[in-house]
Design an enzyme around this catalytic site. Structure first.
Site, PDB file in Angstrom:
ATOM      1  N   ASP A  91       0.841  -0.968   0.284  1.00 43.92           N
ATOM      2  CA  ASP A  91       0.075  -0.004  -0.075  1.00 43.92           C
ATOM      3  C   ASP A  91       0.977   1.248  -0.060  1.00 43.92           C
ATOM      4  O   ASP A  91       2.087   1.124   0.475  1.00 43.92           O
ATOM      5  CB  ASP A  91      -0.829   0.063   1.132  1.00 43.92           C
ATOM      6  CG  ASP A  91      -1.613   1.051   1.414  1.00 43.92           C
ATOM      7  OD1 ASP A  91      -2.474   1.566   0.229  1.00 43.92           O
ATOM      8  OD2 ASP A  91      -1.750   1.954   2.435  1.00 43.92           O
ATOM      9  N   ASP A 117      -1.053  -0.357   6.652  1.00 51.57           N
ATOM     10  CA  ASP A 117      -1.098  -0.022   8.073  1.00 51.57           C
ATOM     11  C   ASP A 117      -1.990  -0.890   8.798  1.00 51.57           C
ATOM     12  O   ASP A 117      -2.183  -0.562  10.063  1.00 51.57           O
ATOM     13  CB  ASP A 117      -1.377   1.521   7.958  1.00 51.57           C
ATOM     14  CG  ASP A 117      -2.789   2.161   7.586  1.00 51.57           C
ATOM     15  OD1 ASP A 117      -3.621   0.847   7.272  1.00 51.57           O
ATOM     16  OD2 ASP A 117      -3.100   3.083   7.141  1.00 51.57           O
ATOM     17  N   ASP A 167      -6.376  -0.404   4.870  1.00 52.46           N
ATOM     18  CA  ASP A 167      -6.221  -1.274   4.100  1.00 52.46           C
ATOM     19  C   ASP A 167      -6.575  -2.826   4.728  1.00 52.46           C
ATOM     20  O   ASP A 167      -6.136  -3.740   4.219  1.00 52.46           O
ATOM     21  CB  ASP A 167      -5.159  -1.187   3.429  1.00 52.46           C
ATOM     22  CG  ASP A 167      -3.896  -1.192   4.425  1.00 52.46           C
ATOM     23  OD1 ASP A 167      -4.131  -1.372   5.657  1.00 52.46           O
ATOM     24  OD2 ASP A 167      -2.987  -0.799   4.110  1.00 52.46           O
TER      25      ASP A 167
END
Length: 572
Positions: free
Chosen positions: A246, A444, A448
């Site tokens: 991400d 994190d 997500d």
């Protein structure tokens, strides 16, 4: 022979066997303690005695286990904070680097939260207890590692299956040895030979081969700030073939800042700020936090209604006065039927490829755009290079527009899949799984979480005190990207050690049984050789107590990623 007063007696053999078997048990127990020494050192960071406020208004020392939620405790300068708490009085400077990865100490003042296990460097703090010592940040970390050690992985279950067949096979071999040698030679020799088979086949090494290595690996990783959910996670990470990253908050610092607000009509700026402040007031997205910080200040609040979150798009309020007021991405504006005027069109054309843009609009027009800047983490480049050295396929999944993704692609030298909605990220991970079988998602663990859960292995960064994120298989306490390749390399080394232990113990025991069954091994020698087998497994497993720094890491995680040795010495 004693009753007949003739023949050989073997009292010394019995004594020797008992001595060596006891020695073997002691060595096993010592090895188990050493394998969990790193975890015990973490527990020592919590002081045993706590300074509590008594009913008479005096400070008294109590056992940390007797402290209850809501009680008042005091922590002097240089002392370690015993529990999670909230500052009631006083100001101090606290070292929280084990939980946050930040080497710089943090100033604490009334109403700030502190974590049990952190160090009060300066100041006198009076705290209200928010959680018992065992349920605090460090206590949850230790409990999570202990739980992980109890979950059996593939190699542990394989060793268990071997053991189930091993006992009956050895019993049959021992009985056959006794009968065959008894008939061919004499029953006395047959008994000694059968005893040698039982002793050399003692499955101590086989039983220790997997759990001891897992315990040592998990404890050492926890000391480095890496929490594996189970031994099975460690084994699966060793087979990793691809990583999907991400971007926001992972490869970037996660703290973007608003560098400007441009409005189509300058006269509307106060209204734009007022409505944007209401939209982002309850959002946890990093862009919302940046806008909230930018708009921080006294202003008349606009009560437009309930804020609705549209995943991957933005925020919306259904206002009775103006209709829907939307804040979010360019695509969200298009879906909402909002268009940009000439001023904002020029700003978008000039800035969208280099800066993140968050738009706000209502009544058919985009009224303003917030320009945000993101900063790449300094350790991103070495972490990505280290992952490449480990032979991993890498790509970035982001919701950014294609133009901006191209800029990041040039900086990171990684393929970037842009303009992805949450469900499209899930599809990208499934596609990678079909190609590489074992795929990890690094994020994190908050925004997500679905992507982390969908991946074969979810790696959440910056867990800090929150080590119980259900979506993550691996929690990295500090925000240090270099811990990602370190974790992969560490898991590969750990699994290699497990395989070596299993191969040695099974091969050694099998060869020893053959030699003993042939009548070539005295029972006392068999007892000694049994200890040698266990010692080899112990020594090989305890090598995992070291961090295993190597060139494949491509740059070591910062010292903040591990519990400082000085802290451990102070705790001791």
């Amino acid at each position: 022979a004693t009753m007949r007063s003739s023949g050989h007696v073997y009292y010394e053999v019995v004594c020797v066997i008992l001595v060596f078997v006891t020695l073997g048990r002691w060595l096993e127990a010592t090895g188990r303690l050493q394998a969990t020494a790193a975890l015990d050192e973490l527990e020592q960071l919590i002081p045993d005695q706590v300074r509590c406020l008594s009913g008479g208004g005096e400070w008294t020392m109590r056992s940390r286990d007797s402290v209850l939620i809501g009680q008042t405790v005091r922590v002097l300068s240089g002392e370690r904070i015993p529990v999670d708490g909230r500052v009631l009085r006083g100001r101090g400077v606290v070292d929280e680097q084990f939980f946050t990865g930040e080497s710089l100490p943090v100033e604490k003042q009334p109403d700030d939260r502190v974590l049990g296990g952190s160090l009060n460097l300066e100041g006198d703090l009076v705290l209200q207890v928010l959680a018992p010592a065992t349920a605090g940040a460090l206590g949850r970390l230790v409990d999570a590692v202990r739980s992980a050690r109890l979950r059996k992985g593939r190699f542990q279950m394989l060793a268990d299956r071997w053991s189930q067949w091993f006992f009956p096979v050895i019993a049959v071999v021992s009985l056959a040895t006794f009968v065959i040698h008894g008939l061919r030679t004499d029953w006395e020799f047959g008994l000694l030979t059968a005893l040698s088979v039982v002793l050399i086949a003692c499955p101590c090494a086989l039983a220790l081969a997997t759990p001891l290595a897992i315990w040592a690996a998990l404890s050492t990783a926890a000391r480095r700030g890496v929490l594996f959910r189970s031994g099975e996670t460690l084994e699966r990470l060793a087979e990793l073939r691809a990583i999907r990253w991400d971007k926001t908050g992972t490869l970037t610092t996660g703290s973007p800042s608003v560098c400007g607000l441009v409005c189509e009509d300058a006269a509307e700026q106060a209204v734009v700020e007022q409505r944007a402040a209401e939209l982002v007031s309850g959002s946890t997205h990093v862009f919302s936090a940046a806008i909230r910080q930018y708009l921080d200040g006294p202003r008349e609040r606009w009560h437009g209604g309930m804020v609705t979150t549209v995943p991957g798009r933005g925020l919306r309020i259904e206002s009775a006065e103006f209709g829907p007021v939307s804040l979010g991405s360019r695509d969200f504006m298009t879906d909402s039927g909002l268009t940009a005027g000439p001023v904002l069109s020029a700003v978008i054309a000039r800035s969208e490829s280099t800066k993140a843009c968050v738009f706000i609009g209502w009544e058919g027009r985009i009224r303003g755009v917030f320009l945000l800047e993101e900063t790449l983490r300094p350790e991103a480049a070495p972490a990505i290079a280290a992952c490449r050295n480990l032979g991993l396929d890498l790509a970035v999944l982001t919701g950014d527009r294609e133009e901006r993704a191209l800029v990041w692609e040039q900086q990171l030298h990684l393929p970037i899949l842009a303009e992805l909605l949450p469900e499209q990220k899930l599809a990208a991970i499934r596609f990678a799984h079909e190609q590489f079988r074992q795929v990890a998602m690094v994020g994190d663990g908050l925004n997500d979480a679905p992507a982390l859960a969908a991946a074969d292995i979810g790696i959440a960064m910056g867990c800090g005190a929150d080590v119980t994120r259900d979506s993550a298989d691996v929690c990295l306490l500090p925000n240090d990207l270099r811990l990602v390749p370190w974790s992969v390399q560490w898991s590969r080394r750990s699994v290699a050690t497990i395989r070596q232990n299993l191969a040695w113990s099974f091969g050694y025991n099998s060869l020893g049984v053959i030699v003993a069954a042939m009548g070539w091994l005295h029972p006392a020698i068999a007892a000694v050789l049994m200890i040698v087998s266990s010692l080899v497994v112990l020594g090989n497993s305890l090598r995992l107590r070291t961090d295993g720094r190597g060139p494949a890491t491509g740059g070591e995680p910062s010292d903040a990623a591990a519990v400082p040795q000085s802290c451990l010495e102070a705790a001791a």
